[in-house]
Motif scaffolding. Structure first.
Motif, short mmCIF file in Angstrom:
data_model
loop_
_atom_site.label_atom_id
_atom_site.label_comp_id
_atom_site.label_asym_id
_atom_site.label_seq_id
_atom_site.Cartn_x
_atom_site.Cartn_y
_atom_site.Cartn_z
N LEU A 115 15.06 3.57 0.13
CA LEU A 115 13.69 4.03 0.40
C LEU A 115 12.70 2.87 0.30
O LEU A 115 11.76 2.78 1.08
CB LEU A 115 13.30 5.13 -0.60
N SER A 116 12.91 1.97 -0.65
CA SER A 116 12.03 0.80 -0.78
C SER A 116 12.07 -0.03 0.50
O SER A 116 11.03 -0.49 1.00
CB SER A 116 12.47 -0.07 -1.97
N ALA A 117 13.29 -0.21 1.06
CA ALA A 117 13.43 -0.96 2.31
C ALA A 117 12.73 -0.24 3.46
O ALA A 117 12.04 -0.87 4.28
CB ALA A 117 14.91 -1.17 2.63
N LEU A 118 12.91 1.08 3.54
CA LEU A 118 12.27 1.86 4.60
C LEU A 118 10.74 1.78 4.50
O LEU A 118 10.04 1.68 5.51
CB LEU A 118 12.74 3.32 4.53
N LEU A 119 10.22 1.81 3.25
CA LEU A 119 8.76 1.74 3.07
C LEU A 119 8.22 0.37 3.48
O LEU A 119 7.11 0.28 4.03
CB LEU A 119 8.40 2.04 1.61
N LEU A 120 8.99 -0.70 3.24
CA LEU A 120 8.55 -2.02 3.69
C LEU A 120 8.43 -2.04 5.21
O LEU A 120 7.47 -2.59 5.76
CB LEU A 120 9.53 -3.09 3.21
N ALA A 121 9.40 -1.42 5.89
CA ALA A 121 9.35 -1.36 7.35
C ALA A 121 8.13 -0.57 7.81
O ALA A 121 7.39 -1.00 8.71
CB ALA A 121 10.63 -0.73 7.90
N VAL A 122 7.90 0.60 7.18
CA VAL A 122 6.78 1.46 7.59
C VAL A 122 5.44 0.79 7.30
O VAL A 122 4.50 0.88 8.10
CB VAL A 122 6.88 2.84 6.88
N HIS A 162 0.83 -1.22 0.00
CA HIS A 162 0.00 0.00 0.00
C HIS A 162 0.86 1.26 0.00
O HIS A 162 0.37 2.36 -0.27
CB HIS A 162 -1.02 -0.01 1.15
N LEU A 163 2.15 1.14 0.32
CA LEU A 163 3.08 2.26 0.15
C LEU A 163 4.05 1.99 -1.00
O LEU A 163 4.36 2.89 -1.79
CB LEU A 163 3.88 2.49 1.44
N LEU A 164 4.54 0.76 -1.11
CA LEU A 164 5.53 0.43 -2.13
C LEU A 164 5.01 0.61 -3.54
O LEU A 164 5.70 1.14 -4.41
CB LEU A 164 6.02 -1.01 -1.93
N THR A 165 3.77 0.18 -3.80
CA THR A 165 3.23 0.28 -5.16
C THR A 165 3.07 1.73 -5.60
O THR A 165 3.58 2.12 -6.66
CB THR A 165 1.91 -0.50 -5.27
N PRO A 166 2.38 2.61 -4.82
CA PRO A 166 2.29 4.01 -5.26
C PRO A 166 3.66 4.70 -5.36
O PRO A 166 3.87 5.56 -6.21
CB PRO A 166 1.41 4.68 -4.20
N PHE A 167 4.58 4.31 -4.49
CA PHE A 167 5.94 4.89 -4.55
C PHE A 167 6.58 4.57 -5.91
O PHE A 167 7.10 5.45 -6.59
CB PHE A 167 6.78 4.31 -3.40
N GLN A 219 20.29 17.20 2.22
CA GLN A 219 20.04 16.87 0.81
C GLN A 219 19.20 15.60 0.69
O GLN A 219 18.30 15.52 -0.15
CB GLN A 219 21.37 16.72 0.08
N HIS A 220 19.47 14.61 1.55
CA HIS A 220 18.65 13.40 1.53
C HIS A 220 17.21 13.71 1.93
O HIS A 220 16.27 13.14 1.38
CB HIS A 220 19.24 12.34 2.46
N PHE A 221 17.05 14.63 2.88
CA PHE A 221 15.70 15.02 3.30
C PHE A 221 14.91 15.60 2.13
O PHE A 221 13.74 15.27 1.91
CB PHE A 221 15.79 16.04 4.45
N ARG A 237 10.76 14.73 -2.13
CA ARG A 237 10.33 14.65 -3.53
C ARG A 237 9.73 13.27 -3.84
O ARG A 237 8.68 13.16 -4.46
CB ARG A 237 11.53 14.94 -4.44
N PHE A 238 10.41 12.21 -3.40
CA PHE A 238 9.96 10.85 -3.73
C PHE A 238 8.73 10.42 -2.93
O PHE A 238 7.97 9.57 -3.39
CB PHE A 238 11.10 9.85 -3.49
N LEU A 239 8.57 10.98 -1.73
CA LEU A 239 7.48 10.53 -0.86
C LEU A 239 6.26 11.46 -0.89
O LEU A 239 5.30 11.23 -0.15
CB LEU A 239 7.99 10.38 0.58
N ALA A 240 6.32 12.49 -1.72
CA ALA A 240 5.20 13.45 -1.80
C ALA A 240 3.90 12.70 -2.11
O ALA A 240 3.84 11.86 -3.02
CB ALA A 240 5.48 14.49 -2.89
N GLY A 241 2.86 12.99 -1.32
CA GLY A 241 1.55 12.38 -1.55
C GLY A 241 1.34 11.05 -0.85
O GLY A 241 0.23 10.52 -0.83
N LEU A 242 2.41 10.49 -0.29
CA LEU A 242 2.28 9.21 0.43
C LEU A 242 2.06 9.48 1.93
O LEU A 242 2.53 10.48 2.46
CB LEU A 242 3.54 8.36 0.26
N ASP A 243 1.37 8.56 2.56
CA ASP A 243 1.06 8.72 3.99
C ASP A 243 2.26 8.28 4.83
O ASP A 243 2.26 7.23 5.48
CB ASP A 243 -0.18 7.89 4.34
#
Length: 691
Positions: free
Chosen positions: A306-313, A255-260, A331-333, A338-344
């Protein structure tokens, strides 16, 4: 262990000086190895070894002596000697004193007719018979010759108040009294297989070798020992990590990985997909993940992490992303935003620049589970920071952190999964030696759309002409300088001074300056504006080396390129070529040394990070490239990872065979080795547990 102060000739006062060098016991002194050796023999056959220097040595009869007064307070004592077939001259320099004769001792020992040994530096390379004297010894002082002259002599790192002679005297006495107590722990079969001399003999020969053969054999013994112990420690650590049960697992919910993935706007490369699958398999396994993700500049490590972090979340867990500097974390922030915009996803930046009130709110949210991901620097290691459910730790640019920091972060989330990232490609043998506790994923190739960057060595005038041409096509450019302010090194150009000059040259363009001393929010604003196309030319220090991702940037100009390391040059080059435009990296040298010219030539000849890393290791040594020296991590006394590759391979091969036969080192013949590992890597480094 015997305290150093009880060694004859040391005492409490000198013991304090030795302590500054980390020498507290006689055992410490025995293993405080020379940094090089001097050949102080006359007419001996010399060998060309990079760790042995030919010393200025004269032996002969004093013919005459005299004092010279200078216009200032300096006095010079000169001795002319018959050195057996030729005359030589030695000089001593002292400040004049009205109350006593500064050369009284010299006059007594160095009188006409006396036979002496002299050691010093030639006053002129062309006239090696004229020495600036450093040490002298009377010919009838035979004990001195056993330690200081007419032999291969050790040269040690010193501290103020401790002379080379005092250090040699102390080591010589320690060797005579205690070398026999050093103990052997390498199994006898390996000693025979690798042709290693016994440890007590090696201790004597490494400090006071009788000849080149002894010195080489002693060094071989200790280099192998250092590699073998380290390789064993990492293998044991890896086995122990794999034996743990972390007590949780993950379900791929999407539910996070696919929209990402859908929002990315590009497809993962084959190697990114492979790395993500390896990481996900580790995260879902029983044991905690311990994996190194290695990928060249721009190979797409961040989206894998980020994919790994999203799996954890997705599974209700927290993740931390740790960068070595504030600007990298910032810079990472921006990249995460940018990559996580719109995701919960609830994420925050935590560095020492964050205001106290904001910092407290972030800390409270982490403890209460109201934040999913925190991006930060060492600040995330502070004791007052607690997580509700930390399950994944990502460390960027691992070589800038030490072992202890890695261990401290792991303790924040007991048995948490750990993913470590590096943009420094590491040759396989070095990986096994330095990161043998980790599994490895490699990102090969570049994401779609990444074009090779054309690298050239040009004049500053030519570089600025190319910048003008590119920005006229609505591209953007970086112009990098090595320092913020004008420095004593006149050839180094500074960002502040050059920014003012460039504003005049490019009056019709939008310029901005970026450097590490600017406030965090100001840096963030400038980077955001450059990424958003509101700035044509970003004039910066190497703070832009990692992290900032601007697809429209097509030119990177690096001034004083001769002063940058290969890794930094390659990282800076990686800031361009991220869009659909052909990009260029322009290296401007202002005062190139031979080494600097070699680095520039290497950059122009290849875009491969692996080739650059190999070249860098050759030029600087693996300790510098992989960041071991600045952290005292796995510090080697004699071994050099790049030079001693053959012994390193032997040590790793022997480690594999030994642990296959006796995984826990339980056999009686391995008891001394087990004890040594425990002493070194459990007590000192807190890396392994052999209980």
């Amino acid at each position: 262990m015997t305290s150093i102060q009880y060694l004859k000739g040391v005492g409490p006062g000198r013991a304090e000086l030795f302590a500054r060098l980390g020498i507290h016991t006689v055992d410490d002194l025995l293993f405080y190895f020379p940094k090089k050796w001097e050949d102080r023999r006359l007419n001996a056959k010399k060998e060309n070894l990079d760790y042995v220097e030919d010393a200025g040595v004269i032996f002969g009869k004093v013919l005459s002596v005299r004092d010279l007064y200078t216009y200032g307070s300096l006095r010079i004592f000169k001795a002319v000697m018959d050195a057996g077939g030729y005359q030589a001259q030695a000089s001593w320099f002292k400040r004049h004193s009205h109350s006593f004769d500064v050369f009284a001792a010299l006059r007594k020992d160095i009188a006409p007719g006396a036979k002496i040994w002299l050691v010093g530096k030639p006053e002129d390379p062309l006239f090696k018979t004229m020495l600036r004297a450093e040490e002298y010894y009377r010919a009838d002082d035979l004990p001195a010759q056993r330690k200081h002259v007419n032999r291969l002599v050790p040269v040690y790192g010193l501290t103020e108040g401790l002379t080379p002679k005092v250090m040699r005297e102390a080591v010589f006495r320690a060797v005579i009294e205690k070398a026999g107590d050093t103990g052997e722990f390498i199994p006898g079969a390996l000693m025979v297989k690798r042709g290693l001399i016994a440890r007590d003999l090696a201790v004597k020969a490494v400090h006071f070798p009788e000849n080149y053969f002894e010195l080489k054999e002693a060094r071989k013994r200790f280099i192998y020992e250092e590699f073998f112990l380290m390789a064993l420690a990492w293998a044991i650590k890896r086995a122990q990590t794999r034996a743990l049960d972390k007590g949780f697992t993950y379900e791929i919910k999407k539910h996070l990985l696919t929209p990402f993935r859908e929002k990315l706007g590009f497809e993962f490369t084959a190697s990114q997909k492979k790395a993500i699958n390896e990481i996900f398999a580790d995260m879902r396994a029983r044991a905690p993940m311990a994996r190194l993700l290695e990928g060249d500049v721009g190979s797409g490590k961040t989206v894998v992490a980020l994919s790994a972090l999203l799996l954890a979340v997705e599974n209700g867990c927290q993740g931390v992303f740790m960068a070595p500097t504030e600007i990298l974390a910032e810079q990472h922030f921006i990249t995460f935003a940018r990559f996580l915009a719109g995701l919960d996803i609830r994420f925050a930046l935590l560095t020492s620049s964050v205001k106290p009130k904001e910092k407290k709110a972030i800390i409270d949210k982490l403890a209460g589970g109201e934040l999913d991901i925190v991006i930060g620097t060492h600040a995330v290691l502070e004791e007052n920071i607690r997580f509700k459910n930390l399950r994944l730790i990502v460390i960027d640019e691992q070589h800038r952190f030490g072992v202890r920091q890695r261990a401290a972060l792991r303790q924040k989330g007991e048995k948490a999964d750990m993913l470590i990232m590096t943009a420094t490609p590491i040759p396989r043998t070095l990986f096994l030696a330095l990161y043998g506790d980790l599994d490895l994923s490699v990102l090969s190739g570049m994401p779609p759309g990444r074009k090779p960057v054309k690298t050239e060595s040009v004049t500053e005038e030519a570089a600025l002409k190319i910048v003008r041409a590119e920005i006229s096509k609505r591209r953007q450019a970086y112009i990098v300088y090595p320092v913020i302010e004008e420095s004593e090194v006149k050839t180094l150009k500074s960002v502040k001074a050059e920014f003012e000059r460039l504003k005049e040259l490019f009056k019709d363009r939008r310029l901005a300056m970026l450097h590490g001393a600017m406030p965090g929010r100001e840096k963030e604003r400038v980077m955001s504006e450059f990424a958003g196309g509101k700035i044509d030319i970003l004039v910066a220090t190497p703070v832009v080396e990692v992290g900032i991702d601007v697809a429209n940037a097509a030119v990177m100009v690096i001034n004083n390129a001769e002063n940058f390391g290969l890794a930094s040059l390659h990282q800076l080059r990686g800031r361009v070529g991220r869009g659909r435009w052909a990009s260029r990296c322009l290296l401007v040298a202002h005062d190139a040394t031979a080494d600097g010219a070699e680095r520039i030539e290497a950059m122009c000849s290849t875009n491969s990070g692996f080739e650059i890393s190999e070249k860098d290791i050759y030029l600087r040594g693996a300790g510098e490239v992989l960041g071991l020296r600045q952290h005292g991590e796995m510090e080697f006394r004699l071994a050099d990872l790049s030079r001693d590759g053959e012994l390193l391979r032997s040590a790793i091969e022997d480690r594999e065979a030994l642990l296959a036969a006796d995984p826990g080192l339980r056999k009686p013949e391995h008891s001394p080795l087990r004890h040594k590992l425990l002493q070194l890597y459990q007590q000192k480094w807190n890396i392994i547990d052999l209980s």
